[in-house]
Design a protein around this motif. Structure first.
Motif, PDB file in Angstrom:
ATOM      1  N   TYR A  72      24.742 -14.658 -38.847  1.00 46.00           N
ATOM      2  CA  TYR A  72      25.963 -14.003 -39.314  1.00 46.00           C
ATOM      3  C   TYR A  72      26.734 -13.483 -38.109  1.00 46.00           C
ATOM      4  CZ  TYR A  72      23.685 -13.970 -43.905  1.00 46.00           C
ATOM      5  OH  TYR A  72      23.060 -14.331 -45.072  1.00 46.00           O
ATOM      6  N   PHE A 103      32.127 -12.737 -41.018  1.00 48.07           N
ATOM      7  CA  PHE A 103      32.660 -11.654 -41.857  1.00 48.07           C
ATOM      8  C   PHE A 103      33.611 -10.814 -41.014  1.00 48.07           C
ATOM      9  CE2 PHE A 103      28.779 -12.823 -44.019  1.00 48.07           C
ATOM     10  CZ  PHE A 103      29.091 -12.690 -45.370  1.00 48.07           C
ATOM     11  N   GLN A 119      27.899 -17.528 -40.392  1.00 45.88           N
ATOM     12  CA  GLN A 119      28.790 -17.084 -41.462  1.00 45.88           C
ATOM     13  C   GLN A 119      29.589 -15.908 -40.903  1.00 45.88           C
ATOM     14  OE1 GLN A 119      27.128 -16.197 -45.287  1.00 45.88           O
ATOM     15  NE2 GLN A 119      26.145 -18.188 -45.513  1.00 45.88           N
ATOM     16  N   SER A 172      34.292  -5.742 -50.238  1.00 36.96           N
ATOM     17  CA  SER A 172      34.199  -7.198 -50.390  1.00 36.96           C
ATOM     18  C   SER A 172      33.043  -7.769 -49.572  1.00 36.96           C
ATOM     19  CB  SER A 172      35.515  -7.860 -49.970  1.00 36.96           C
ATOM     20  OG  SER A 172      35.804  -7.595 -48.608  1.00 36.96           O
ATOM     21  N   ILE A 173      32.833  -7.232 -48.379  1.00 41.47           N
ATOM     22  CA  ILE A 173      31.751  -7.723 -47.515  1.00 41.47           C
ATOM     23  C   ILE A 173      30.390  -7.307 -48.060  1.00 41.47           C
ATOM     24  CG2 ILE A 173      30.714  -7.464 -45.226  1.00 41.47           C
ATOM     25  CD1 ILE A 173      33.560  -7.350 -44.096  1.00 41.47           C
ATOM     26  N   THR A 174      30.252  -6.043 -48.441  1.00 45.84           N
ATOM     27  CA  THR A 174      28.962  -5.570 -48.946  1.00 45.84           C
ATOM     28  C   THR A 174      28.597  -6.278 -50.255  1.00 45.84           C
ATOM     29  OG1 THR A 174      30.067  -3.683 -50.018  1.00 45.84           O
ATOM     30  CG2 THR A 174      29.137  -3.321 -47.831  1.00 45.84           C
ATOM     31  N   THR A 175      29.591  -6.555 -51.103  1.00 43.27           N
ATOM     32  CA  THR A 175      29.330  -7.263 -52.359  1.00 43.27           C
ATOM     33  C   THR A 175      28.842  -8.686 -52.083  1.00 43.27           C
ATOM     34  OG1 THR A 175      31.018  -5.982 -53.526  1.00 43.27           O
ATOM     35  CG2 THR A 175      30.347  -8.051 -54.533  1.00 43.27           C
ATOM     36  N   THR A 176      29.482  -9.362 -51.118  1.00 46.14           N
ATOM     37  CA  THR A 176      29.077 -10.729 -50.756  1.00 46.14           C
ATOM     38  C   THR A 176      27.644 -10.764 -50.239  1.00 46.14           C
ATOM     39  OG1 THR A 176      31.369 -11.254 -50.171  1.00 46.14           O
ATOM     40  CG2 THR A 176      29.671 -12.732 -49.341  1.00 46.14           C
ATOM     41  N   ILE A 177      27.309  -9.809 -49.378  1.00 45.10           N
ATOM     42  CA  ILE A 177      25.960  -9.766 -48.801  1.00 45.10           C
ATOM     43  C   ILE A 177      24.921  -9.473 -49.885  1.00 45.10           C
ATOM     44  CG2 ILE A 177      24.456  -8.513 -47.217  1.00 45.10           C
ATOM     45  CD1 ILE A 177      26.879  -8.116 -45.391  1.00 45.10           C
ATOM     46  N   LYS A 178      25.232  -8.524 -50.758  1.00 48.74           N
ATOM     47  CA  LYS A 178      24.294  -8.184 -51.839  1.00 48.74           C
ATOM     48  C   LYS A 178      24.068  -9.372 -52.778  1.00 48.74           C
ATOM     49  CE  LYS A 178      24.782  -4.058 -53.766  1.00 48.74           C
ATOM     50  NZ  LYS A 178      25.424  -2.814 -54.284  1.00 48.74           N
ATOM     51  N   ASN A 179      25.120 -10.115 -53.065  1.00 52.39           N
ATOM     52  CA  ASN A 179      24.992 -11.304 -53.917  1.00 52.39           C
ATOM     53  C   ASN A 179      24.142 -12.377 -53.242  1.00 52.39           C
ATOM     54  OD1 ASN A 179      26.488 -10.228 -55.998  1.00 52.39           O
ATOM     55  ND2 ASN A 179      28.413 -11.155 -55.341  1.00 52.39           N
ATOM     56  N   ALA A 180      24.302 -12.497 -51.903  1.00 51.74           N
ATOM     57  CA  ALA A 180      23.494 -13.476 -51.162  1.00 51.74           C
ATOM     58  C   ALA A 180      22.013 -13.107 -51.224  1.00 51.74           C
ATOM     59  CB  ALA A 180      23.968 -13.538 -49.712  1.00 51.74           C
TER      60      ALA A 180
END
Length: 367
Positions: free
Chosen positions: A41, A174, A172, A23-31
């Motif tokens: 962060y 995490f 932000q 969930s964290i890696t997906t959020t960062i990649k989307n950002a």
């Protein structure tokens, strides 16, 4: 060739390789994909779960000049090569445990004024940020709130509650998860295959449990077991080397309890004592075993078992022979014994009485 420990050799260098933090890696990649990169962060979580690793991957990714479609660094551009060779001037790491004074933060603030020479961002990773003094935090506030456009701060900590609210409000946040036993076991199996080691999945599961949610600890224990066992890791080797109680002990004790055979139960306990195990660990392990029997009793809750598939089948088989109310009574008896263990003068007799009481309990299903 120089030996490198597994925790360093298999340290992730892409987001997809990070274990248990999807969930964290997906959020960062989307950002990164949508160009919504914040200036600060805060990565929180227990040790060994990937906070510093994700910080480095993030820093490498946002400076990569040829990102892949999957938002991963290319490892070919000048910025990526500089990072891989530890000569990048865009990534600055500060250990707040040993650099926690106002002067250290002032030096950091002066450094922030210098723009990056290659790449778009200068990334400042502050590890164990909770170790900064109150004065250092206050000196850092203004820069953290309004840094230059090219500056990105990544603060990492294992103790979020020690960070002042004014710092948290500017970041932000995490929260990293503990690595599950299943994820840790799968990663250990991957490392074993890469190293040409044959490993029993039950043995790797015990290593994952011993690591208590930290992937780095799991890999360190794995190296220790390899030094002991060589190229073939068995469940017995892991249990012997780590000095943990075998699953078989608890299956045997519960079988004795179900048969109301207090003599066999006491002899099993004697065997545990002779091997040098702590009696409180035995009580705690028995209570956890009974809890596993309870969740294995129902198909909807069986997913709560943090054991290998093979051991899970054994839990289902033993649980099917017992009534739910009976298991709950056994849990109550062992939990009370564990709670009162410190007050008991004769520790062994206290545990023996607990086993005798369990043997005297009746199974309503059998009645």
């Amino acid at each position: 060739m120089e030996y490198v420990v597994s925790a360093r050799k298999y340290r992730p260098d892409t987001f997809d390789m990070v274990v248990g933090q999807q969930s964290i890696t997906t959020t960062i990649k989307n950002a990164v994909k949508t160009h919504r990169i914040a200036h600060a962060y805060l990565f929180c979580g227990p040790r060994g779960v990937g906070k510093t690793t994700c910080s480095r991957i993030f820093a490498k990714t946002i400076n990569c000049q040829n990102l892949s479609e999957n938002i991963e660094p290319c490892n070919e551009c000048e910025s990526c090569r500089a990072f891989n060779e530890n000569r990048s001037f865009n990534i600055h790491e500060l250990d707040a445990a040993s650099n926690n004074s106002v002067d250290d933060i002032r030096m950091l603030i002066d450094q922030v004024r210098v723009p990056p020479q290659v790449g778009k961002y200068s990334v400042y990773i502050i590890d164990e940020v909770h170790m900064l003094t109150q004065q250092a935090f206050n000196a850092f506030l203004k820069t953290l709130e309004e840094p230059p456009a090219y500056a990105v701060f990544i603060l990492a900590t294992t103790e979020k509650h020690k960070i002042i609210p004014t710092i948290i409000s500017r970041c932000q946040v995490f929260d990293f998860n503990r690595i599950t036993i299943d994820d840790a076991t799968k990663h250990l199996s991957y490392v074993a295959s890469k190293e040409g080691i044959t490993a029993d999945i039950d043995g790797l599961s015990v290593i994952a449990q011993k690591a208590d949610g930290a992937m780095r600890d799991a890999l360190s224990i794995f190296d220790q077991i390899v030094a002991f066992s060589g190229k073939n890791i068995t469940y017995k080797d892991v249990v012997s080397n780590l000095n943990v109680l075998d699953y078989d002990i608890f299956f045997e004790v519960v079988d004795s309890i179900m048969a109301h055979d207090f003599v066999k139960a006491l002899l099993t306990l004697d065997n545990v004592v002779r091997k040098g195990f702590d009696l409180l660990s035995f009580l705690s392990g028995l209570c956890h075993h009974l809890r596993n029997l309870l969740v294995a009793h129902n198909e909807e809750s069986v997913s709560l078992l943090d054991v290998s598939e093979k051991t899970g089948v054994r839990y289902k088989e033993q649980s099917s022979k017992m009534d739910v109310g009976y298991i709950i009574k056994l849990i109550e008896s062992t939990a009370n014994a564990e709670l009162n263990y410190k007050q008991a003068r004769d520790k062994r007799q206290h545990v023996e009485i607990c086993l005798l009481r369990c043997c005297m309990l009746g199974d309503e299903k059998k009645k």
